[in-house]
Design a protein around this motif. Sequence first.
Motif, short mmCIF file in Angstrom:
data_model
loop_
_atom_site.label_atom_id
_atom_site.label_comp_id
_atom_site.label_asym_id
_atom_site.label_seq_id
_atom_site.Cartn_x
_atom_site.Cartn_y
_atom_site.Cartn_z
N GLU A 174 13.02 26.65 -3.71
CA GLU A 174 14.17 25.81 -3.37
C GLU A 174 13.72 24.81 -2.30
O GLU A 174 12.99 25.17 -1.38
CB GLU A 174 15.33 26.64 -2.82
CG GLU A 174 15.99 27.49 -3.86
CD GLU A 174 17.26 28.15 -3.36
OE1 GLU A 174 17.99 27.50 -2.57
OE2 GLU A 174 17.51 29.29 -3.75
N TYR A 175 14.15 23.57 -2.47
CA TYR A 175 13.81 22.51 -1.53
C TYR A 175 15.08 21.77 -1.15
O TYR A 175 15.96 21.57 -2.00
CB TYR A 175 12.86 21.49 -2.17
CG TYR A 175 11.50 22.01 -2.52
CD1 TYR A 175 10.43 21.82 -1.67
CD2 TYR A 175 11.29 22.68 -3.72
CE1 TYR A 175 9.16 22.28 -1.99
CE2 TYR A 175 10.04 23.16 -4.05
CZ TYR A 175 8.97 22.96 -3.19
OH TYR A 175 7.73 23.42 -3.51
N ALA A 176 15.16 21.35 0.08
CA ALA A 176 16.24 20.44 0.47
C ALA A 176 15.98 19.11 -0.22
O ALA A 176 14.82 18.72 -0.45
CB ALA A 176 16.25 20.25 1.99
N LEU A 177 17.04 18.42 -0.59
CA LEU A 177 16.90 17.14 -1.27
C LEU A 177 16.02 16.17 -0.49
O LEU A 177 15.23 15.44 -1.07
CB LEU A 177 18.28 16.52 -1.53
CG LEU A 177 18.31 15.29 -2.42
CD1 LEU A 177 17.63 15.54 -3.75
CD2 LEU A 177 19.74 14.84 -2.63
N ARG A 178 16.09 16.23 0.84
CA ARG A 178 15.26 15.34 1.66
C ARG A 178 13.77 15.64 1.49
O ARG A 178 12.93 14.83 1.84
CB ARG A 178 15.67 15.43 3.13
CG ARG A 178 15.33 16.75 3.79
CD ARG A 178 15.72 16.80 5.27
NE ARG A 178 15.51 18.10 5.81
CZ ARG A 178 16.36 19.12 5.75
NH1 ARG A 178 17.52 18.96 5.15
NH2 ARG A 178 16.07 20.30 6.27
N VAL A 193 12.28 16.19 -1.46
CA VAL A 193 11.95 16.01 -2.88
C VAL A 193 10.51 15.54 -3.08
O VAL A 193 9.86 15.93 -4.05
CB VAL A 193 12.97 15.07 -3.56
CG1 VAL A 193 12.80 13.63 -3.09
CG2 VAL A 193 12.85 15.16 -5.07
N ALA A 194 9.97 14.74 -2.16
CA ALA A 194 8.58 14.29 -2.30
C ALA A 194 7.63 15.49 -2.23
O ALA A 194 6.67 15.57 -3.02
CB ALA A 194 8.24 13.27 -1.22
N GLN A 195 7.90 16.43 -1.34
CA GLN A 195 7.06 17.64 -1.26
C GLN A 195 7.22 18.48 -2.53
O GLN A 195 6.24 19.05 -3.02
CB GLN A 195 7.42 18.47 -0.02
CG GLN A 195 6.54 19.70 0.14
CD GLN A 195 5.07 19.34 0.31
OE1 GLN A 195 4.73 18.48 1.11
NE2 GLN A 195 4.19 20.00 -0.44
N ALA A 196 8.42 18.56 -3.05
CA ALA A 196 8.64 19.30 -4.30
C ALA A 196 7.79 18.71 -5.41
O ALA A 196 7.13 19.44 -6.17
CB ALA A 196 10.13 19.26 -4.68
N LEU A 255 16.71 21.81 -6.18
CA LEU A 255 16.91 20.91 -5.05
C LEU A 255 18.33 21.14 -4.54
O LEU A 255 19.27 21.15 -5.32
CB LEU A 255 16.74 19.45 -5.47
CG LEU A 255 15.35 19.04 -5.94
CD1 LEU A 255 15.38 17.62 -6.47
CD2 LEU A 255 14.35 19.18 -4.82
N ARG A 256 18.49 21.33 -3.26
CA ARG A 256 19.82 21.56 -2.67
C ARG A 256 20.10 20.46 -1.64
O ARG A 256 19.19 19.90 -1.07
CB ARG A 256 19.92 22.95 -2.07
CG ARG A 256 18.88 23.29 -1.06
CD ARG A 256 19.02 24.70 -0.51
NE ARG A 256 17.80 25.17 0.08
CZ ARG A 256 17.21 24.67 1.15
NH1 ARG A 256 17.73 23.64 1.77
NH2 ARG A 256 16.09 25.17 1.61
N PRO A 257 21.38 20.19 -1.41
CA PRO A 257 21.73 19.14 -0.46
C PRO A 257 21.28 19.46 0.96
O PRO A 257 21.01 20.54 1.33
CB PRO A 257 23.25 19.07 -0.52
CG PRO A 257 23.70 20.06 -1.51
CD PRO A 257 22.54 20.80 -2.01
#
Length: 152
Positions: free
Chosen positions: A126-130, A132-135, A150-152
């Motif tokens: 799970e990744y914070a939307l901010r 997303v580049a790391q995801a 992706l979560r807010p």
Amino acid sequence: SSEAKVEFALAHGCDHVIVQTQENLIDRVREITGGRLLPAVYDSIGRDTLLTSLACLHSRGRLVWFGVASGPVKQIDPSLLAKGSLSLIWAAMVDYVRTRTELLSLSEALFAAVTCGAIKIEIGEEYALRDVAQAHRDIEARRVTGSLVLRP
């Protein structure tokens, strides 16, 4: 690409798992199939695997190509398909789900398969939307197993 991914694949119904950095894919497919090769290969990688995928097909086999994770293939020599009367098809979801009716029908079938346990969904990361580049970097580096959220 790793023992963890091998275990993940086996736990989710795969009979055989090939780690392409440790084994020759074509030789291993021949071994697993008793030399018969495969009727179909689904390739989401593209440039780096297309020729190997074709080599894993038996006569009249079909390569379903649906992604370009390693980059686009610049040219495909049609004579490559002559070795065994092979077929190559590009599969894009937009061509298979054209109407809302098709989308709903396929969605119902998917959710029914998940509900009965035929398809297992696991959240790998799970990744914070901010982030997303790391995801994306983690996906590209093949560090993610399972679904990514992706979560807010």
